[in-house]
Write a protein that holds these residues in place. Sequence first.
Motif, short mmCIF file in Angstrom:
data_model
loop_
_atom_site.label_atom_id
_atom_site.label_comp_id
_atom_site.label_asym_id
_atom_site.label_seq_id
_atom_site.Cartn_x
_atom_site.Cartn_y
_atom_site.Cartn_z
N PHE A 50 3.92 -0.67 4.01
CA PHE A 50 2.58 -1.15 4.34
C PHE A 50 2.48 -1.48 5.82
CE2 PHE A 50 -0.62 -4.50 4.79
CZ PHE A 50 -1.72 -3.88 4.21
N SER A 51 3.48 -2.16 6.33
CA SER A 51 3.49 -2.54 7.75
C SER A 51 3.50 -1.31 8.65
CB SER A 51 4.72 -3.41 8.04
OG SER A 51 4.83 -3.67 9.42
N ALA A 106 7.92 -1.50 -0.19
CA ALA A 106 6.46 -1.48 -0.15
C ALA A 106 5.93 -2.33 1.00
CB ALA A 106 5.89 -1.97 -1.48
N CYS A 107 6.54 -3.49 1.21
CA CYS A 107 6.13 -4.34 2.34
C CYS A 107 6.37 -3.64 3.66
CB CYS A 107 6.89 -5.68 2.30
SG CYS A 107 6.41 -6.74 0.93
N TYR A 149 3.00 2.17 7.78
CA TYR A 149 2.06 3.27 7.55
C TYR A 149 0.60 2.83 7.44
CZ TYR A 149 6.37 5.76 6.85
OH TYR A 149 7.62 6.30 7.04
N VAL A 150 0.35 1.58 7.08
CA VAL A 150 -1.04 1.13 6.98
C VAL A 150 -1.44 0.34 8.22
CG1 VAL A 150 -2.66 -0.28 5.66
CG2 VAL A 150 -0.99 1.12 4.46
#
Length: 163
Positions: A103-104, A99-100, A106-107
Motif C-alpha cells: 500500500f505504501s 499489504a502494508c 504502490y498506492v
Amino acid sequence: MRAFLSRHPRAAGLAAEVGRFGSVGALAYVVQIASTNLLWGVVGMGPLAGQVLGTLLSIAVAFTGNRFWTFRDRARTGYGRETLLFLAMNGVGMLIQLACQGFSVYVLGLDGPLAQNIAGNVVGVGLGTLFRFFSYRTWVFPRSRPPGTPSDGAAEGAGTHTP
C-alpha cells in the motif's frame, strides 16, 4: 496499577500473556537476525536461502516459546494441528505486513528506505503481531472448556422453560 490488576484478574491474566508473547517474539526476532547474518557472513549462504533458514529457525523458537510458555495453560490439541495452524497464522501475519508495504509503495508512492521500513517493519509488523496474538490465543492454543460446558456455547438447559 497493581490495585487495578488485583480488582480485574482477567486484565492481569491478559497483561501477563501479552508480556510473555512479546518476550517470545523478541527472542525469535533476535534468533532470526543472528542466524540469518551468521548464515550469510560465516557460512556463506546466499541471501534468500539464509533468510529462509533464519526465518524457519525463528518460527521454531516462536512456536516452542508460545506453546510451552505463553499459552502453557491452554488446551493441548495436538502438535500437528497446532503446528499447521501456527504456520497458517504466521502466513496471514506476513501477508498483512506485505499489504502494508505494498500500500505504501504502490498506492501512496512512498518507496524510499525509510518509508518501506516504516510501512513494512513498523506498521506491518505491528498489525501482523496483533493478528498473531489474537489468532494464537483464539485458534492455535484455545482455552479448554470447563467440564460440563456445552460444545456449542449454549447455556446448559437451553431449550427448557422454567416458569
